[in-house]
Design a protein around this motif. Structure first.
Motif, PDB file in Angstrom:
ATOM      1  N   ALA A   1      40.272  37.432  54.857  1.00 47.64           N
ATOM      2  CA  ALA A   1      39.410  37.297  53.669  1.00 47.64           C
ATOM      3  C   ALA A   1      38.789  38.645  53.326  1.00 47.64           C
ATOM      4  O   ALA A   1      38.700  39.025  52.153  1.00 47.64           O
ATOM      5  N   ALA A   2      38.386  39.386  54.349  1.00 49.43           N
ATOM      6  CA  ALA A   2      37.807  40.715  54.122  1.00 49.43           C
ATOM      7  C   ALA A   2      38.848  41.665  53.540  1.00 49.43           C
ATOM      8  O   ALA A   2      38.526  42.505  52.690  1.00 49.43           O
ATOM      9  N   LEU A   3      40.118  41.527  53.969  1.00 49.78           N
ATOM     10  CA  LEU A   3      41.186  42.382  53.446  1.00 49.78           C
ATOM     11  C   LEU A   3      41.340  42.193  51.937  1.00 49.78           C
ATOM     12  O   LEU A   3      41.552  43.155  51.193  1.00 49.78           O
ATOM     13  N   LEU A   4      41.219  40.951  51.483  1.00 52.83           N
ATOM     14  CA  LEU A   4      41.283  40.688  50.045  1.00 52.83           C
ATOM     15  C   LEU A   4      40.142  41.398  49.320  1.00 52.83           C
ATOM     16  O   LEU A   4      40.339  42.047  48.298  1.00 52.83           O
ATOM     17  N   ALA A   5      38.931  41.288  49.869  1.00 51.13           N
ATOM     18  CA  ALA A   5      37.762  41.915  49.241  1.00 51.13           C
ATOM     19  C   ALA A   5      37.813  43.432  49.338  1.00 51.13           C
ATOM     20  O   ALA A   5      37.334  44.132  48.450  1.00 51.13           O
ATOM     21  N   LEU A   6      38.411  43.964  50.410  1.00 50.42           N
ATOM     22  CA  LEU A   6      38.499  45.408  50.597  1.00 50.42           C
ATOM     23  C   LEU A   6      39.432  46.074  49.596  1.00 50.42           C
ATOM     24  O   LEU A   6      39.232  47.227  49.224  1.00 50.42           O
ATOM     25  N   THR A   7      40.462  45.347  49.165  1.00 56.71           N
ATOM     26  CA  THR A   7      41.503  45.959  48.339  1.00 56.71           C
ATOM     27  C   THR A   7      41.498  45.474  46.893  1.00 56.71           C
ATOM     28  O   THR A   7      42.397  45.821  46.132  1.00 56.71           O
ATOM     29  N   THR A   8      40.500  44.664  46.525  1.00 54.31           N
ATOM     30  CA  THR A   8      40.433  44.136  45.154  1.00 54.31           C
ATOM     31  C   THR A   8      39.026  44.323  44.603  1.00 54.31           C
ATOM     32  O   THR A   8      38.063  43.856  45.208  1.00 54.31           O
ATOM     33  N   PRO A   9      38.899  44.985  43.441  1.00 52.53           N
ATOM     34  CA  PRO A   9      37.562  45.109  42.838  1.00 52.53           C
ATOM     35  C   PRO A   9      36.952  43.737  42.564  1.00 52.53           C
ATOM     36  O   PRO A   9      37.675  42.776  42.262  1.00 52.53           O
ATOM     37  N   ALA A  10      35.632  43.640  42.670  1.00 53.59           N
ATOM     38  CA  ALA A  10      34.950  42.350  42.524  1.00 53.59           C
ATOM     39  C   ALA A  10      35.229  41.704  41.173  1.00 53.59           C
ATOM     40  O   ALA A  10      35.406  40.485  41.087  1.00 53.59           O
ATOM     41  N   THR A  11      35.295  42.517  40.107  1.00 50.54           N
ATOM     42  CA  THR A  11      35.543  41.936  38.775  1.00 50.54           C
ATOM     43  C   THR A  11      36.929  41.305  38.696  1.00 50.54           C
ATOM     44  O   THR A  11      37.095  40.220  38.138  1.00 50.54           O
ATOM     45  N   GLU A  12      37.946  41.981  39.268  1.00 51.86           N
ATOM     46  CA  GLU A  12      39.299  41.426  39.264  1.00 51.86           C
ATOM     47  C   GLU A  12      39.374  40.164  40.115  1.00 51.86           C
ATOM     48  O   GLU A  12      40.077  39.206  39.778  1.00 51.86           O
ATOM     49  N   LEU A  13      38.641  40.161  41.232  1.00 51.40           N
ATOM     50  CA  LEU A  13      38.603  38.996  42.105  1.00 51.40           C
ATOM     51  C   LEU A  13      38.003  37.801  41.378  1.00 51.40           C
ATOM     52  O   LEU A  13      38.529  36.681  41.427  1.00 51.40           O
ATOM     53  N   LEU A  14      36.921  38.046  40.657  1.00 49.29           N
ATOM     54  CA  LEU A  14      36.259  36.991  39.906  1.00 49.29           C
ATOM     55  C   LEU A  14      37.181  36.441  38.815  1.00 49.29           C
ATOM     56  O   LEU A  14      37.287  35.223  38.635  1.00 49.29           O
ATOM     57  N   GLU A  15      37.869  37.328  38.105  1.00 50.32           N
ATOM     58  CA  GLU A  15      38.804  36.889  37.057  1.00 50.32           C
ATOM     59  C   GLU A  15      39.951  36.079  37.639  1.00 50.32           C
ATOM     60  O   GLU A  15      40.377  35.075  37.054  1.00 50.32           O
ATOM     61  N   THR A  16      40.451  36.504  38.802  1.00 47.70           N
ATOM     62  CA  THR A  16      41.547  35.784  39.453  1.00 47.70           C
ATOM     63  C   THR A  16      41.109  34.378  39.845  1.00 47.70           C
ATOM     64  O   THR A  16      41.823  33.402  39.606  1.00 47.70           O
ATOM     65  N   PHE A  17      39.932  34.269  40.449  1.00 50.13           N
ATOM     66  CA  PHE A  17      39.417  32.955  40.834  1.00 50.13           C
ATOM     67  C   PHE A  17      39.214  32.075  39.609  1.00 50.13           C
ATOM     68  O   PHE A  17      39.518  30.885  39.625  1.00 50.13           O
ATOM     69  N   GLU A  18      38.699  32.681  38.544  1.00 48.69           N
ATOM     70  CA  GLU A  18      38.432  31.910  37.327  1.00 48.69           C
ATOM     71  C   GLU A  18      39.726  31.340  36.742  1.00 48.69           C
ATOM     72  O   GLU A  18      39.780  30.179  36.331  1.00 48.69           O
ATOM     73  N   ARG A  19      40.782  32.175  36.698  1.00 45.48           N
ATOM     74  CA  ARG A  19      42.081  31.689  36.194  1.00 45.48           C
ATOM     75  C   ARG A  19      42.636  30.586  37.082  1.00 45.48           C
ATOM     76  O   ARG A  19      43.174  29.591  36.609  1.00 45.48           O
ATOM     77  N   ALA A  20      42.502  30.771  38.413  1.00 46.67           N
ATOM     78  CA  ALA A  20      43.035  29.783  39.351  1.00 46.67           C
ATOM     79  C   ALA A  20      42.303  28.450  39.250  1.00 46.67           C
ATOM     80  O   ALA A  20      42.882  27.385  39.492  1.00 46.67           O
TER      81      ALA A  20
END
Length: 198
Positions: free
Chosen positions: A103-122
């Motif tokens: 889970a930390a690897l995902l957060a380490l390599t993905t900007p928070a804004t992109e992560l939020l957009e990805t979750f929102e689409r999913a």
């Protein structure tokens, strides 16, 4: 929002956020389905090491993540040893540590804004259940950011104890840590309210 993101240009950084999230989620689900045996613990550790060995992550970062979760891993191990045997305790504790590291690897390599957009689409299909995908995505993103915040708070409390010549008493650690964690939660709630999130 506090984030673990570390800029880079390795394969993990270049992978699209949606695919990266799906891949790491499948890996976590896979390790959760493995039996609680010695060989399974070895497989889990091997998967984690392989993921961090890819350029852009690194073993040093893996070490930082494991140090940050040492208290949670330690409590898990002690609880498992009390109620289960050493084999199950080792496998289940490895499972928790590897899931946190991935889970930390995902957060380490993905900007928070992109992560939020990805979750929102999913979470888009949740509109059928009359749930707001943006709120669910925000909750998930905040959850991902909570672990490093708590780890930093724990480190600050320990450093303050050492500066005052205090020992390693759990009682003297727990109260200031709890106060700081609740203060952070209040500040986060105020910030969300100020932005119209209720």
């Amino acid at each position: 929002m506090v984030t673990l993101y570390r800029p880079g240009d390795g394969p993990w950084h270049r992978l699209r956020p949606g695919r990266k999230t799906a891949l790491l989620l499948l890996l976590v689900l896979g390790i959760c389905l493995l039996p609680a045996t010695w060989w399974a613990a070895g497989v889990m550790a091997g998967v984690c090491l392989a993921c961090y060995a890819i350029p852009g992550a690194g073993m040093r970062e893996l070490g930082r993540q494991l140090v940050a979760t040492r208290w949670m891993v330690g409590v898990t191990l002690i609880g498992q040893l009390i109620f289960l045997g050493p084999e199950s305790a080792a496998a289940n504790t490895t499972r928790v540590a590897v899931a946190c590291a991935l889970a930390a690897l995902l957060a380490l390599t993905t900007p928070a804004t992109e992560l939020l957009e990805t979750f929102e689409r999913a979470m888009g299909p949740l509109t059928w259940l009359r749930l707001d995908p943006r709120r669910v995505a925000l909750t998930l993103a905040l959850t991902l950011s909570t672990l490093p915040v708590l780890a930093n708070l724990a480190r600050d409390v320990r450093e303050a104890q050492r500066a005052r010549g205090g020992g390693r008493s759990l009682r003297h650690f727990a109260m200031p840590f709890l106060v700081m964690a609740l203060k952070h939660a209040d500040e986060l709630g105020d910030a969300l309210t100020a932005r119209g999130v209720r």
